[in-house]
Design an enzyme around this catalytic site. Structure first.
Site, short mmCIF file in Angstrom:
data_model
loop_
_atom_site.label_atom_id
_atom_site.label_comp_id
_atom_site.label_asym_id
_atom_site.label_seq_id
_atom_site.Cartn_x
_atom_site.Cartn_y
_atom_site.Cartn_z
N LYS A 250 -14.49 36.24 28.28
CA LYS A 250 -14.63 35.11 29.20
C LYS A 250 -13.73 33.93 28.80
CE LYS A 250 -17.23 37.45 31.82
NZ LYS A 250 -18.56 37.93 31.61
C1 LIG Z 1 -19.77 38.81 32.12
C2 LIG Z 1 -20.66 38.61 33.29
C3 LIG Z 1 -22.04 38.49 33.16
C4 LIG Z 1 -22.77 38.77 31.87
O1 LIG Z 1 -22.38 37.98 30.82
P1 LIG Z 1 -22.92 38.31 29.33
O2 LIG Z 1 -22.71 37.04 28.60
O3 LIG Z 1 -22.09 39.45 28.83
O4 LIG Z 1 -24.35 38.67 29.45
C5 LIG Z 1 -22.79 38.18 34.26
N1 LIG Z 1 -22.22 38.01 35.47
C6 LIG Z 1 -20.89 38.15 35.65
C7 LIG Z 1 -20.32 37.91 37.02
C8 LIG Z 1 -20.07 38.47 34.57
O5 LIG Z 1 -18.76 38.64 34.76
#
Ligand SMILES: *Cc1c(COP(=O)(O)O)cnc(C)c1O
Length: 393
Positions: free
Chosen positions: A183
């Site tokens: 992210k």
């Molecule tokens: C990455 C992601 C998540 C989950 O994030 P985590 O921190 O890995 O639990 C949820 N929604 C979307 C749209 C994502 O891209």
């Protein structure tokens, strides 16, 4: 040909993050403690919310926010059809039914489809700020007001994203952020909920640590007390100081990361625009896009799997965001079919996410542009090639 493989994504971890983690390890305070508290304060200030609660992941952030709104058996929660599975899985974990709704041409929850999906059982909406661009929140909030629904924003891609001049997370609904490795900023694994609703914030905080009364994490410090009460059976979703140590410095560098992402996206925009066989992502005028993703769309005639394989052969990674929920066997078993989501189907059939992260050099960006241009201009195998052969024969 590139000398090294260009991964689809890489985190930007600096010496400050490393030193801060070492400091946590040496301090003896390795789980939730003073660094989590500082990270929460910095984050809350950054987005402009009254509260920020650091948790173990965005999945946990979504789960706890919906749980705090008392979503459960018999309830329906509206989610976009094209998102990561976590958005809908948490609804299932709470015993409720995820109701999938088609997206618009930008991959964002379509307010018109959303309105059609509202039933007397609907309790909440989870809009996803896909790729780092905000959904049409005014229209979503106005429907939520009209039908008395909760809004929990899936802001996994949207740390730093703005909507009508204000940062996501700083408005009134709860927003769930992700600090997963891929992210826009990372803590390895981690997440954050922001909200300006005092009661909701304290409920989420309590649920994140077994349902124990406030500041339970503090009970082993000099100022803490041994006594605590469990007011409801909560979950285990707290963030550790080791994660917050990384997060503190990632957050401090975030505006720089975003600026570099925008610079790279701008370069892709300018240099790939002339290619008639691909469509580029659109930036909407009233939203501040942070380009978590740069999803291009291959038009008919370009095969997506072959395209990604050819990029790989040139030592460039790529990815697909996302395989729509209704295409996964579990969500199909709930009765959803591709025909119900024509826009998501159209996007999915040709979408390819190009590498885009602050650590890419200008030369990396040029390599991606050259490879994509070359592949997009090549005649589809079996068409022009065969014709030419026929002429030669
Ligand atoms: C990455 C992601 C998540 C989950 O994030 P985590 O921190 O890995 O639990 C949820 N929604 C979307 C749209 C994502 O891209």
């Amino acid at each position: 040909m590139r000398e090294h493989y260009l991964p689809y994504c890489l985190p930007s971890i600096g010496e400050a993050e490393i030193a801060e983690v070492v400091d946590s390890l040496r301090s003896g305070w390795v789980t939730t403690g003073p660094k989590v508290k500082r990270f929460e304060e910095d984050f809350q200030r950054y987005v402009g919310a009254r509260h920020a609660i650091a948790v173990s992941s965005c999945t946990t952030a979504l789960h706890l926010s919906l749980a705090a709104h008392q979503i459960g058996q018999g309830d329906e929660v509206i989610v976009p059809a094209m998102t990561f599975c976590a958005t809908a899985n948490v609804v299932v974990h709470l015993g409720a039914r995820p109701v999938l709704v088609d997206v618009d041409e930008n991959g964002l929850l379509d307010p018109e489809q959303l309105q059609k999906a509202i039933t007397p059982k609907t309790r909440a909406i989870v809009p996803v700020h896909y790729a780092g661009q905000s959904c049409d929140l005014d229209r979503i909030w106005s429907l939520a007001d009209q039908f008395r629904l909760h809004v929990v924003e899936d802001a996994a891609h949207a740390v730093g994203t703005t909507y009508k001049g204000r940062r996501i997370g700083g408005y009134h609904s709860a927003a769930a952020f992700s600090f997963y490795a891929t992210k826009n900023m990372t803590t390895g694994e981690g997440g954050m909920v922001t909200t300006s609703d005092d009661a909701l914030a304290s409920r989420i905080r309590r649920l994140s640590l077994h349902g124990m009364s406030r500041d339970a994490w503090n009970r082993y410090s000099e100022k803490g007390s041994w006594y605590y009460e469990v007011t409801e059976p909560g979950y285990k979703g707290n963030m550790t100081d080791i994660q917050a140590a990384i997060g503190l410095h990632q957050l401090a560098r975030l505006q720089g990361f975003i600026a570099r992402r925008r610079e790279i996206a701008g370069r892709y925009d300018r240099r790939l625009e002339r290619l008639s066989s691909i469509e580029l992502p659109k930036a909407l005028s009233d939203r501040g896009h942070v380009y978590h993703l740069y999803p291009i769309r291959l038009k008919a005639g370009l095969d997506r799997s072959a395209f990604i394989e050819s990029l790989k052969a040139r030592r460039i990674g790529a990815s697909v965001h996302f395989v729509p929920l209704y295409r996964h066997p579990y969500y199909r078993s709930l009765g959803y079919r591709p025909e119900q989501f024509p826009v998501a189907e159209r996007i999915y059939s040709g979408t390819v996410s190009l590498p885009l992260y602050p650590g890419m050099t200008d030369a990396d960006v040029e390599d991606v542009i050259a490879a994509v241009s070359d592949l997009a201009e090549r005649p589809a195998s079996g068409s022009e090639g065969t014709e030419l052969e026929a002429v030669c024969n």
